[in-house]
Write a protein that holds these residues in place. Structure first.
Motif, PDB file in Angstrom:
ATOM      1  N   ILE A 166     -16.091  50.450-120.211  1.00 33.80           N
ATOM      2  CA  ILE A 166     -16.846  49.327-119.630  1.00 33.80           C
ATOM      3  C   ILE A 166     -17.331  48.421-120.757  1.00 33.80           C
ATOM      4  N   LEU A 167     -17.222  47.110-120.554  1.00 38.10           N
ATOM      5  CA  LEU A 167     -17.867  46.153-121.455  1.00 38.10           C
ATOM      6  C   LEU A 167     -18.909  45.404-120.635  1.00 38.10           C
ATOM      7  N   ALA A 168     -20.173  45.503-121.038  1.00 40.14           N
ATOM      8  CA  ALA A 168     -21.241  44.859-120.270  1.00 40.14           C
ATOM      9  C   ALA A 168     -22.456  44.634-121.156  1.00 40.14           C
ATOM     10  N   ALA A 169     -23.346  43.761-120.706  1.00 41.06           N
ATOM     11  CA  ALA A 169     -24.578  43.498-121.446  1.00 41.06           C
ATOM     12  C   ALA A 169     -25.726  44.297-120.832  1.00 41.06           C
ATOM     13  N   ILE A 215     -30.232  54.182-126.810  1.00 33.03           N
ATOM     14  CA  ILE A 215     -30.446  53.126-125.809  1.00 33.03           C
ATOM     15  C   ILE A 215     -31.833  52.505-125.965  1.00 33.03           C
ATOM     16  N   GLN A 216     -32.831  53.335-126.243  1.00 32.24           N
ATOM     17  CA  GLN A 216     -34.204  52.828-126.301  1.00 32.24           C
ATOM     18  C   GLN A 216     -34.446  51.865-127.469  1.00 32.24           C
ATOM     19  N   THR A 217     -33.519  51.824-128.435  1.00 31.85           N
ATOM     20  CA  THR A 217     -33.679  50.887-129.545  1.00 31.85           C
ATOM     21  C   THR A 217     -33.071  49.511-129.223  1.00 31.85           C
ATOM     22  N   LEU A 218     -32.371  49.396-128.087  1.00 28.65           N
ATOM     23  CA  LEU A 218     -31.642  48.162-127.797  1.00 28.65           C
ATOM     24  C   LEU A 218     -32.559  47.087-127.217  1.00 28.65           C
ATOM     25  N   ILE A 219     -32.205  45.830-127.447  1.00 27.02           N
ATOM     26  CA  ILE A 219     -32.989  44.723-126.901  1.00 27.02           C
ATOM     27  C   ILE A 219     -32.291  44.205-125.641  1.00 27.02           C
ATOM     28  N   PRO A 220     -32.963  44.310-124.487  1.00 24.76           N
ATOM     29  CA  PRO A 220     -32.336  43.840-123.250  1.00 24.76           C
ATOM     30  C   PRO A 220     -31.980  42.360-123.335  1.00 24.76           C
ATOM     31  N   LYS A 221     -30.902  41.985-122.673  1.00 29.27           N
ATOM     32  CA  LYS A 221     -30.403  40.617-122.578  1.00 29.27           C
ATOM     33  C   LYS A 221     -29.876  40.074-123.910  1.00 29.27           C
ATOM     34  N   GLU A 222     -29.906  40.913-124.961  1.00 28.80           N
ATOM     35  CA  GLU A 222     -29.359  40.482-126.243  1.00 28.80           C
ATOM     36  C   GLU A 222     -28.428  41.531-126.823  1.00 28.80           C
ATOM     37  N   THR A 223     -27.982  42.460-125.989  1.00 29.02           N
ATOM     38  CA  THR A 223     -27.134  43.534-126.480  1.00 29.02           C
ATOM     39  C   THR A 223     -25.935  43.702-125.557  1.00 29.02           C
ATOM     40  N   VAL A 224     -24.768  43.822-126.181  1.00 28.37           N
ATOM     41  CA  VAL A 224     -23.547  44.089-125.423  1.00 28.37           C
ATOM     42  C   VAL A 224     -23.059  45.482-125.794  1.00 28.37           C
ATOM     43  N   LEU A 225     -22.587  46.237-124.805  1.00 24.52           N
ATOM     44  CA  LEU A 225     -22.104  47.591-125.060  1.00 24.52           C
ATOM     45  C   LEU A 225     -20.634  47.726-124.665  1.00 24.52           C
ATOM     46  N   PHE A 226     -19.865  48.431-125.519  1.00 26.30           N
ATOM     47  CA  PHE A 226     -18.550  48.910-125.104  1.00 26.30           C
ATOM     48  C   PHE A 226     -18.736  50.393-124.861  1.00 26.30           C
ATOM     49  N   ILE A 227     -18.622  50.806-123.617  1.00 29.05           N
ATOM     50  CA  ILE A 227     -18.878  52.204-123.273  1.00 29.05           C
ATOM     51  C   ILE A 227     -17.531  52.864-123.022  1.00 29.05           C
ATOM     52  N   ALA A 228     -17.072  53.658-123.992  1.00 28.82           N
ATOM     53  CA  ALA A 228     -15.772  54.307-123.877  1.00 28.82           C
ATOM     54  C   ALA A 228     -15.933  55.604-123.090  1.00 28.82           C
ATOM     55  N   LEU A 262     -18.029  36.743-126.644  1.00 28.63           N
ATOM     56  CA  LEU A 262     -18.133  35.802-125.528  1.00 28.63           C
ATOM     57  C   LEU A 262     -19.193  36.265-124.531  1.00 28.63           C
ATOM     58  N   LEU A 263     -19.186  37.562-124.253  1.00 23.84           N
ATOM     59  CA  LEU A 263     -20.162  38.100-123.304  1.00 23.84           C
ATOM     60  C   LEU A 263     -21.581  37.986-123.865  1.00 23.84           C
ATOM     61  N   PHE A 264     -21.695  38.197-125.172  1.00 29.81           N
ATOM     62  CA  PHE A 264     -23.009  38.076-125.831  1.00 29.81           C
ATOM     63  C   PHE A 264     -23.557  36.652-125.669  1.00 29.81           C
ATOM     64  N   TYR A 266     -22.763  34.482-123.423  1.00 26.67           N
ATOM     65  CA  TYR A 266     -23.081  34.274-122.011  1.00 26.67           C
ATOM     66  C   TYR A 266     -24.441  34.897-121.674  1.00 26.67           C
ATOM     67  N   ALA A 267     -24.637  36.149-122.109  1.00 25.47           N
ATOM     68  CA  ALA A 267     -25.869  36.878-121.774  1.00 25.47           C
ATOM     69  C   ALA A 267     -27.086  36.143-122.311  1.00 25.47           C
ATOM     70  N   LYS A 268     -26.976  35.666-123.543  1.00 25.00           N
ATOM     71  CA  LYS A 268     -28.095  34.995-124.187  1.00 25.00           C
ATOM     72  C   LYS A 268     -28.395  33.662-123.483  1.00 25.00           C
ATOM     73  N   GLU A 269     -27.349  32.930-123.199  1.00 29.15           N
ATOM     74  CA  GLU A 269     -27.532  31.620-122.580  1.00 29.15           C
ATOM     75  C   GLU A 269     -28.154  31.761-121.190  1.00 29.15           C
ATOM     76  N   VAL A 270     -27.598  32.674-120.418  1.00 33.50           N
ATOM     77  CA  VAL A 270     -28.021  32.774-119.020  1.00 33.50           C
ATOM     78  C   VAL A 270     -29.434  33.384-118.921  1.00 33.50           C
ATOM     79  N   SER A 271     -29.795  34.243-119.857  1.00 36.01           N
ATOM     80  CA  SER A 271     -31.142  34.812-119.773  1.00 36.01           C
ATOM     81  C   SER A 271     -32.179  33.842-120.331  1.00 36.01           C
TER      82      SER A 271
END
Ligand SMILES: [Zn+2]
Length: 463
Positions: A166-169, A215-228, A262-264, A266-271
């Motif tokens: 999965i690739l998601a923010a 996960i707890q170190t991540l900043i919401p709406k500014e982090t993209v994850l590739f979950i293999a 690209l997703l990053f 998008y996430a930053k702009e839209v949030s």
């Protein structure tokens, strides 16, 4: 010892004696214990981790030993650290047993670490660290081989039980829930909400302490994850799909790939432009049920103390209302599909990730204002006043507003500016806002002076 050069993971072979390997830790499991079959009453402890020393090579490592050794070793490094392993045993992989529960690796082997033979320590050689660290941002699978959240939702129950990338923010990180299982073991659970340009919210569940820490170190709406290799399940309770991190999953934070960048963006702009806020309105309560009255400083204090969403009324002056600045600051047009901002003249969405850009463009136009409220105790800055609340407050539609002359807009502004209003607000404590508090206006109208007097004297008595 320091003089001994490292063997690269791709060259490892069971015939090597006393190999030394270096790599960046890209995955790590929790410590587990098992009863020792040879020593009744004694437990053996183990944990696993995965190290990488080049874009194409990584290998699983398993450590075994007593409680002291294993817990000590496990707490000596984290995901993202560079480690040296001295003298591990190089063993062939066993796909039916140990490797069934470890991440998939390109190596034919796995490494075993035991207290009597091997040493693991955090690498201090700066040039090795500099060379290894960028590897943490490379997905462990083909970077184009992933499902978008829209793909997952569209496939629905067909994906139940499958393992996918999965690739998601990251949209939101929940609270850690701790519990004790029926057999007395302590467990924990953390839920993350993911989003992308096709789905505004999708649950990812983590059970492992190591994953939760990451996960707890991540900043919401500014982090993209590739979950293999995330596990996908149908959750009948929610009537929807969920993803789960398990022992085979490797999460790459802010992957160094074109799709992720690209997703990053998008996430930053839209949030930043508030495109994700609308969905949060769904849990709003009816305005009539809100009765608690607060001063501005009481609202701020409560947000800080409770760290939870709450609703209230404040009788405050509107101290900032930019109705006469450019229309684009008052009214915003977004792509209906992905919520990306578009300018009026544009007849297409400029988000390169927007799915179905060729399927015809549709947009939604709405009020999107930031206002300030002030009373004798302080000011609430950048409160969000949007459609449809803004239409009700101002008494005009977006279409009518765009047709107003500059003078008419100024007149409308002064109908409210520096006037005492009765404002129903939803307060969301926020870690990303500078003010630590996000205010959404649910209703706003000029206040009745008699009502204000009554509430102000009541508030004064409470102070
Ligand atoms: Zn779009």
């Amino acid at each position: 010892m320091a003089a001994q050069t490292c063997i690269s993971i791709s060259e490892l072979h069971p015939n090597f004696c006393h190999p030394k390997v270096a790599g960046v830790v890209i995955g790590k499991s929790d410590v587990r214990s098992f009863p020792d079959r040879k020593n009744i009453g004694v437990d053996r402890y183990t944990f696993g981790f995965t190290i990488r020393d080049s874009p194409n090579f990584f290998i699983n490592v398993t450590a075994w030993g007593n409680s002291g050794y294993i817990n000590g070793l496990s707490s000596s490094f984290n995901i993202g650290d560079c480690v040296n392993i001295q003298n591990p045993l190089v063993a062939s992989k066993d796909p039916e047993k140990a490797d069934k529960f470890s991440p998939e690796t390109p190596s034919l082997y796995r490494l075993m670490v035991m207290e009597a033979h091997s040493q693991v320590y955090v690498c201090a050689e700066m040039d090795t660290v500099d060379r290894m660290l960028p590897l943490i941002h490379l997905p462990v699978k083909d970077s184009r081989d992933f499902y978008s959240l829209g793909d997952i939702v569209a496939n629905g129950q067909k994906l139940n039980g499958s393992v996918i990338n999965i690739l998601a923010a990251v949209r939101w990180i929940g609270e850690l829930k701790q519990f004790t299982t029926s057999d007395g073991r302590k467990g924990q659970r953390l839920e993350v909400k993911l989003f992308d340009d096709s789905v505004p919210s999708f649950p990812l569940v983590c059970w492992d302490r190591e994953t939760i820490q990451l996960i707890q170190t991540l900043i919401p709406k500014e982090t993209v994850l590739f979950i293999a290799d995330a596990k996908i399940n149908f959750d009948s309770f929610r009537n929807g799909m969920t993803a789960t991190v398990n022992s085979k999953t490797i999460i790459t934070v802010n992957p160094d790939t074109r799709e992720a960048s690209l997703l990053f963006s998008y996430a930053k702009e839209v949030s930043e432009t508030g495109g994700l806020d609308e969905d949060e309105k769904t849990e709003d309560v009816p305005v009539e049920s809100i009765t608690d009255v607060y001063t501005v400083s009481q609202l701020k204090q409560k947000a800080q103390d409770d760290q939870d969403v709450f609703f209230g009324i404040t009788y405050s002056f509107i101290s900032k209302l930019d109705l006469d600045s450019s229309v684009s600051k008052v009214i915003r047009t977004r792509c209906t599909r992905c919520k990306f901002l578009v300018t009026e003249e544009m007849q297409s969405c400029s988000n390169p990730l927007c799915q179905g850009r060729d399927q015809g463009f549709s947009s939604t136009t709405a009020f999107d204002l930031l206002v300030d409220f002030t009373d004798h105790t302080g000011t609430l800055h950048t409160c969000s006043l949007k459609s449809p609340v803004a239409e009700k407050t101002l008494g005009c539609t977006t279409e009518e507003f765009t047709r107003l002359t500059d003078d008419e807009r100024t007149t409308m502004k002064w109908k409210f500016l520096l006037e005492r209003c009765k404002i129903y607000v939803k307060i969301l404590p926020s870690n990303t806002m500078r003010t630590k508090i996000r205010v959404v206006v649910l209703a706003c109208s000029l206040a009745d002076p008699g009502e204000v007097k009554q509430h102000m004297s009541a508030l004064q008595q409470r102070l």
